[in-house]
Design an enzyme around this catalytic site. Structure first.
Site, PDB file in Angstrom:
ATOM      1  N   ARG A  37       0.825  -1.216   0.000  1.00  0.00           N
ATOM      2  CA  ARG A  37       0.000   0.000   0.000  1.00  0.00           C
ATOM      3  C   ARG A  37       0.858   1.265   0.000  1.00  0.00           C
ATOM      4  O   ARG A  37       0.453   2.284  -0.564  1.00  0.00           O
ATOM      5  CB  ARG A  37      -0.924   0.003   1.202  1.00  0.00           C
ATOM      6  CG  ARG A  37      -2.058  -0.979   1.014  1.00  0.00           C
ATOM      7  CD  ARG A  37      -2.976  -0.990   2.200  1.00  0.00           C
ATOM      8  NE  ARG A  37      -4.248  -1.589   1.828  1.00  0.00           N
ATOM      9  CZ  ARG A  37      -5.157  -1.981   2.695  1.00  0.00           C
ATOM     10  NH1 ARG A  37      -4.941  -1.831   3.984  1.00  0.00           N
ATOM     11  NH2 ARG A  37      -6.271  -2.510   2.282  1.00  0.00           N
ATOM     12  N   LYS A 198     -18.024 -17.085   2.337  1.00  0.00           N
ATOM     13  CA  LYS A 198     -19.467 -17.037   2.581  1.00  0.00           C
ATOM     14  C   LYS A 198     -20.255 -16.253   1.536  1.00  0.00           C
ATOM     15  O   LYS A 198     -19.819 -15.207   1.082  1.00  0.00           O
ATOM     16  CB  LYS A 198     -19.710 -16.364   3.924  1.00  0.00           C
ATOM     17  CG  LYS A 198     -19.224 -17.160   5.097  1.00  0.00           C
ATOM     18  CD  LYS A 198     -19.565 -16.365   6.325  1.00  0.00           C
ATOM     19  CE  LYS A 198     -19.101 -16.997   7.593  1.00  0.00           C
ATOM     20  NZ  LYS A 198     -19.230 -16.010   8.683  1.00  0.00           N
ATOM     21  N   GLY A 360     -11.528  -8.486  -0.264  1.00  0.00           N
ATOM     22  CA  GLY A 360     -11.325  -9.596   0.679  1.00  0.00           C
ATOM     23  C   GLY A 360      -9.931 -10.167   0.576  1.00  0.00           C
ATOM     24  O   GLY A 360      -8.934  -9.444   0.530  1.00  0.00           O
TER      25      GLY A 360
HETATM   26  P1  AMP Z   1     -13.014 -13.964   1.282  1.00  0.00           P
HETATM   27  O1  AMP Z   1     -12.248 -13.114   2.245  1.00  0.00           O
HETATM   28  O2  AMP Z   1     -14.497 -13.847   1.394  1.00  0.00           O
HETATM   29  O3  AMP Z   1     -12.525 -13.818  -0.116  1.00  0.00           O
HETATM   30  O4  AMP Z   1     -12.786 -15.478   1.736  1.00  0.00           O
HETATM   31  C1  AMP Z   1     -11.522 -16.037   1.757  1.00  0.00           C
HETATM   32  C2  AMP Z   1     -11.502 -17.243   2.663  1.00  0.00           C
HETATM   33  O5  AMP Z   1     -12.396 -18.230   2.188  1.00  0.00           O
HETATM   34  C3  AMP Z   1     -10.134 -17.872   2.695  1.00  0.00           C
HETATM   35  O6  AMP Z   1      -9.613 -17.797   4.002  1.00  0.00           O
HETATM   36  C4  AMP Z   1     -10.396 -19.313   2.281  1.00  0.00           C
HETATM   37  O7  AMP Z   1      -9.642 -20.247   3.049  1.00  0.00           O
HETATM   38  C5  AMP Z   1     -11.878 -19.487   2.557  1.00  0.00           C
HETATM   39  N1  AMP Z   1     -12.464 -20.557   1.761  1.00  0.00           N
HETATM   40  C6  AMP Z   1     -12.462 -20.706   0.438  1.00  0.00           C
HETATM   41  N2  AMP Z   1     -13.032 -21.868   0.072  1.00  0.00           N
HETATM   42  C7  AMP Z   1     -13.428 -22.479   1.202  1.00  0.00           C
HETATM   43  C8  AMP Z   1     -14.059 -23.727   1.487  1.00  0.00           C
HETATM   44  N3  AMP Z   1     -14.413 -24.557   0.523  1.00  0.00           N
HETATM   45  N4  AMP Z   1     -14.302 -24.045   2.784  1.00  0.00           N
HETATM   46  C9  AMP Z   1     -13.924 -23.193   3.765  1.00  0.00           C
HETATM   47  N5  AMP Z   1     -13.325 -22.011   3.568  1.00  0.00           N
HETATM   48  C10 AMP Z   1     -13.063 -21.646   2.296  1.00  0.00           C
END
Ligand code: AMP
Length: 403
Positions: A37, A198, A360
């Site tokens: 950053r 999620k 994210g």
């Molecule tokens: P985000 O910050 O919403 O992009 O989510 C990222 C997180 O989602 C990471 O820490 C991944 O480990 C988790 N993630 C991705 N796929 C899965 C899965 N199938 N089961 C559990 N966690 C997941």
């Protein structure tokens, strides 16, 4: 771009208030562990310095309370910032008040003053007009290069412009041009890849993408909520049962709009989460079709058939937006699906597509694949990128002067 940038103003001999996003990670000894950053503001800062400005830099670190926890002090940035700018950086122990005023007043062209953490004052997040006025009084003109906070109306980005003309820095301009312009007028086919943990975190993004794209790829943990909502077995995989109706609504919306939805065909499942201490000795994985996930198994990555389908969906794309990993990429065992997507996005970019990655954990996931340099634009925002992709109004951008 319809917003003024630093190229539209004369900064010679002026004091410039620059809002930067230096909310960087530190280790336990207050060493910066990732300076991306900071590095990405250098074109703006060097341009202003080269054109005869003196800089008053303002930023925040972390979420301090009024107790002013010392680990959130911007003094931990001074040494590294001096190295990056190849000049001394002065520091004021408060962002407003007599010391900041005196040091700002004494600045000569080419000199740089870094202010203490803006968020040591609760007025920053409240967008308090008096506090914004005090910040504005430190300079003759303002530059906003802090895209990462532009989804928030805070004093330093939404308040200061009421008292000082505020223009976009190069980093802000790049974010607005890539994300804003792409969403307004994408080259087609336009493919969005949405992954991550999620659905609930990304409802707005998925819904807005369905309004704009030709194809949406849904992967990662959130895909299981869509699968379960369709009646598929998901074993012990991450899932949000209270979002089944919503998942069905989103799929229906896509169908009504003629948007192709690509969901996993097969998955890499494990009998325990890799963070479990027993995983190293007892952990097992296997690839199963999406309708064969058994109880006791947790789907943690996409399988090879899925990667092939995602890759195919990206062939010929002219615009690609990617947010969120395809699996638990932090563990090598479950990074394959994310790597396959990164390769396919890199290939599409090589073939002329505009690719944007951000929001994210996406940047960390991309970094792990080693393909960051192959992407047209890697956004510096987390929450800000997500809200921009949702199509929400961005108060920090709205406050920048129009051309
Ligand atoms: P985000 O910050 O919403 O992009 O989510 C990222 C997180 O989602 C990471 O820490 C991944 O480990 C988790 N993630 C991705 N796929 C899965 C899965 N199938 N089961 C559990 N966690 C997941």
């Amino acid at each position: 771009m319809d917003k003024k940038t630093i190229k539209d103003i004369d900064v010679k001999g002026k004091k410039v208030f620059v809002r930067v996003d230096y909310n960087v990670p530190f280790d336990e000894n207050q060493n910066i562990t990732n300076d991306t950053r900071m590095v990405r503001t250098l074109p703006t800062l060097n341009y202003l310095l080269d054109h005869g400005a003196a800089l008053v830099l303002a930023c925040h670190i972390g979420r301090p309370t009024e107790a002013r926890e010392p680990q959130f002090s911007t003094k931990h940035l001074v040494k590294h910032l001096s190295e990056l700018l190849k000049r001394d950086v002065q520091w004021a122990s408060d962002c407003v008040g007599p010391e900041a005023e005196e040091k700002a007043k004494a600045l000569k062209p080419g000199e740089v003053l870094l202010l203490e953490n803006l968020r040591y004052h609760k007025e920053e997040k409240k967008n308090d007009p008096e506090f914004a006025k005090q910040l504005a009084s430190l300079a003759d003109v303002a530059v906003d290069d802090a895209f990462g906070v532009s989804h928030r109306a805070h004093a330093s980005n939404a308040g200061v412009p009421k008292y000082l003309e505020t223009v976009a820095g190069f980093l802000m301009e790049k974010e607005i041009n890539y994300i804003g312009k792409t969403l307004e007028n994408p080259q087609r086919p336009f493919v969005a890849i949405i992954g991550g943990a999620k659905v609930s975190d990304k409802i707005g993004v998925i819904s807005n993408m369905i309004d704009k794209v030709d194809t949406i790829i849904i992967g990662g943990g959130m895909a299981h909520t869509f699968d379960a909502a369709k009646g598929l077995p998901i074993g012990d995989s991450l899932c949000e049962p209270d979002k089944y109706d919503l998942a069905r609504e989103l799929l229906k919306k896509a169908e009504d709009k003629g948007v192709k939805v690509v969901l996993p065909l097969d998955l890499k499942v494990a009998n325990m989460f890799p963070a479990d201490k027993k995983y190293a000795t007892e952990g097992k994985t296997k690839i199963v079709d999406v309708d064969k996930v058994e109880d006791g198994w947790d789907a943690l990555d996409s399988g090879p058939k899925t990667s092939e389908a995602y890759t195919k969906a990206l062939e010929g794309a002219k615009t690609v937006i990617w947010n969120g990993p395809m699996g638990v990429f932090e563990y090598d065992d479950f990074a394959g699906g994310t790597l396959a997507v990164a390769k396919a996005v890199a290939k599409a970019t090589e073939n002329g597509a505009i690719s944007i990655v951000g929001g994210g954990d996406s940047v960390a996931a991309l970094k792990k694949t080693g393909l960051t340099d192959k992407i047209s634009h890697v956004s510096t925002g987390g929450g800000a990128t997500l809200e921009f992709l949702e199509g929400k109004e961005m108060p920090g951008i709205a406050a920048i002067a129009d051309k």
